[in-house]
Design a protein around this motif. Structure first.
Motif, PDB file in Angstrom:
ATOM      1  N   CYS A 249      -7.178   3.377 -26.470  1.00  0.00           N
ATOM      2  CA  CYS A 249      -7.404   3.039 -25.063  1.00  0.00           C
ATOM      3  C   CYS A 249      -7.866   4.279 -24.311  1.00  0.00           C
ATOM      4  O   CYS A 249      -7.882   5.380 -24.853  1.00  0.00           O
ATOM      5  N   ILE A 250      -8.216   4.051 -23.065  1.00  0.00           N
ATOM      6  CA  ILE A 250      -8.632   5.120 -22.166  1.00  0.00           C
ATOM      7  C   ILE A 250      -7.557   5.254 -21.101  1.00  0.00           C
ATOM      8  O   ILE A 250      -7.138   4.251 -20.509  1.00  0.00           O
ATOM      9  N   ILE A 251      -7.113   6.483 -20.841  1.00  0.00           N
ATOM     10  CA  ILE A 251      -6.085   6.723 -19.834  1.00  0.00           C
ATOM     11  C   ILE A 251      -6.583   7.774 -18.851  1.00  0.00           C
ATOM     12  O   ILE A 251      -6.891   8.908 -19.238  1.00  0.00           O
ATOM     13  N   ALA A 252      -6.675   7.383 -17.580  1.00  0.00           N
ATOM     14  CA  ALA A 252      -6.943   8.334 -16.507  1.00  0.00           C
ATOM     15  C   ALA A 252      -5.589   8.897 -16.089  1.00  0.00           C
ATOM     16  O   ALA A 252      -4.727   8.161 -15.623  1.00  0.00           O
ATOM     17  N   THR A 253      -5.390  10.187 -16.317  1.00  0.00           N
ATOM     18  CA  THR A 253      -4.097  10.801 -16.017  1.00  0.00           C
ATOM     19  C   THR A 253      -4.002  11.176 -14.544  1.00  0.00           C
ATOM     20  O   THR A 253      -5.008  11.236 -13.844  1.00  0.00           O
ATOM     21  N   GLY A 254      -2.790  11.466 -14.112  1.00  0.00           N
ATOM     22  CA  GLY A 254      -2.587  12.003 -12.776  1.00  0.00           C
ATOM     23  C   GLY A 254      -3.069  13.444 -12.723  1.00  0.00           C
ATOM     24  O   GLY A 254      -3.137  14.125 -13.757  1.00  0.00           O
ATOM     25  N   GLY A 255      -3.381  13.928 -11.532  1.00  0.00           N
ATOM     26  CA  GLY A 255      -3.944  15.272 -11.372  1.00  0.00           C
ATOM     27  C   GLY A 255      -3.034  16.403 -11.812  1.00  0.00           C
ATOM     28  O   GLY A 255      -3.504  17.496 -12.118  1.00  0.00           O
ATOM     29  N   GLY A 256      -1.715  16.158 -11.873  1.00  0.00           N
ATOM     30  CA  GLY A 256      -0.783  17.215 -12.244  1.00  0.00           C
ATOM     31  C   GLY A 256      -0.285  17.159 -13.674  1.00  0.00           C
ATOM     32  O   GLY A 256       0.492  18.024 -14.102  1.00  0.00           O
ATOM     33  N   VAL A 257      -0.715  16.173 -14.430  1.00  0.00           N
ATOM     34  CA  VAL A 257      -0.198  15.956 -15.784  1.00  0.00           C
ATOM     35  C   VAL A 257      -0.406  17.178 -16.685  1.00  0.00           C
ATOM     36  O   VAL A 257       0.476  17.560 -17.452  1.00  0.00           O
ATOM     37  N   ALA A 258      -1.564  17.800 -16.600  1.00  0.00           N
ATOM     38  CA  ALA A 258      -1.895  18.902 -17.511  1.00  0.00           C
ATOM     39  C   ALA A 258      -1.117  20.187 -17.215  1.00  0.00           C
ATOM     40  O   ALA A 258      -1.189  21.140 -17.991  1.00  0.00           O
ATOM     41  N   MET A 259      -0.340  20.210 -16.138  1.00  0.00           N
ATOM     42  CA  MET A 259       0.389  21.429 -15.795  1.00  0.00           C
ATOM     43  C   MET A 259       1.506  21.730 -16.787  1.00  0.00           C
ATOM     44  O   MET A 259       1.845  22.877 -17.011  1.00  0.00           O
ATOM     45  N   LYS A 260       2.061  20.681 -17.384  1.00  0.00           N
ATOM     46  CA  LYS A 260       3.163  20.869 -18.335  1.00  0.00           C
ATOM     47  C   LYS A 260       2.627  21.051 -19.738  1.00  0.00           C
ATOM     48  O   LYS A 260       1.839  20.234 -20.219  1.00  0.00           O
ATOM     49  N   GLU A 261       3.087  22.110 -20.394  1.00  0.00           N
ATOM     50  CA  GLU A 261       2.658  22.380 -21.762  1.00  0.00           C
ATOM     51  C   GLU A 261       2.969  21.202 -22.680  1.00  0.00           C
ATOM     52  O   GLU A 261       2.160  20.831 -23.534  1.00  0.00           O
ATOM     53  N   GLU A 262       4.131  20.592 -22.497  1.00  0.00           N
ATOM     54  CA  GLU A 262       4.506  19.446 -23.330  1.00  0.00           C
ATOM     55  C   GLU A 262       3.496  18.310 -23.197  1.00  0.00           C
ATOM     56  O   GLU A 262       3.108  17.677 -24.182  1.00  0.00           O
ATOM     57  N   ASN A 263       3.037  18.056 -21.976  1.00  0.00           N
ATOM     58  CA  ASN A 263       2.047  17.000 -21.756  1.00  0.00           C
ATOM     59  C   ASN A 263       0.726  17.336 -22.437  1.00  0.00           C
ATOM     60  O   ASN A 263       0.090  16.468 -23.044  1.00  0.00           O
ATOM     61  N   ARG A 264       0.311  18.591 -22.334  1.00  0.00           N
ATOM     62  CA  ARG A 264      -0.938  19.003 -22.989  1.00  0.00           C
ATOM     63  C   ARG A 264      -0.827  18.794 -24.497  1.00  0.00           C
ATOM     64  O   ARG A 264      -1.761  18.311 -25.141  1.00  0.00           O
TER      65      ARG A 264
END
Length: 174
Positions: A72-87
């Protein structure tokens, strides 16, 4: 490759591009913020007000860890990439595209948006500072950077679609 993640600053076009990319690639599309609102039964400003930004960021991580196991395609929230775990989660479970838009373009899109708590409480200068501070995290999370300035939505979608098809089945560098 299971998921296609679109990352970037608020207002960079993740939702608009995600919807069009869904038709182009014939894959389901999800807007992360919309899904979180549905799951939590509260708007994002209400979540921020009731639980604070830190809890909201935890909810985003839970979403990435637990959301459907499907292509699927997911448009993330603008702050998602701030957390290393999320990246790490995004790179492990899919292909990450950084939609790199100019701040002036972004500001024109978001300046009057009442559904963005950070915009409501920040000046233009504060938003630009936030934009600049987040860029390195978007770069760190993404396998592919997509420059959006001067390009139509169609051109951006076709470029991302080309990259997805080119890398289909390949092991993307983690």
């Amino acid at each position: 490759m299971r998921k296609i993640y679109l990352v970037g600053f608020m207002g960079c076009g993740k939702s608009a591009i995600g919807r069009r990319l869904s038709y182009y690639l014939k894959l389901p599309y999800y807007d992360m913020d919309t899904e979180i609102v549905r799951q939590q039964g509260m708007s994002i400003p209400e979540i921020f007000e009731a639980y604070g930004e830190e809890r909201f960021r935890e909810i985003e991580t839970e979403f990435l860890e637990n959301f459907r196991d499907e292509r699927c395609i997911i448009a993330t929230g603008g702050g998602v990439a701030m957390k290393e775990e999320n990246r790490r989660i995004m790179r492990r479970t899919g292909l990450v595209f950084f939609l790199d838009a100019a701040f002036n373009d972004i500001y024109m899109r978001i300046r009057n948006d009442k559904n963005r708590p950070i915009v409501r409480r920040s000046t233009r200068e504060e938003l630009e500072e936030l934009y600049l501070s987040r860029r390195k995290y978007y770069h760190e999370s993404a396998q592919i950077q997509v420059l959006t300035e001067g390009r139509s939505l169609r051109q951006i979608v076709e470029y991302i679609g080309f990259q997805v098809n080119r890398l289909k089945g390949d092991d993307v560098k983690k």
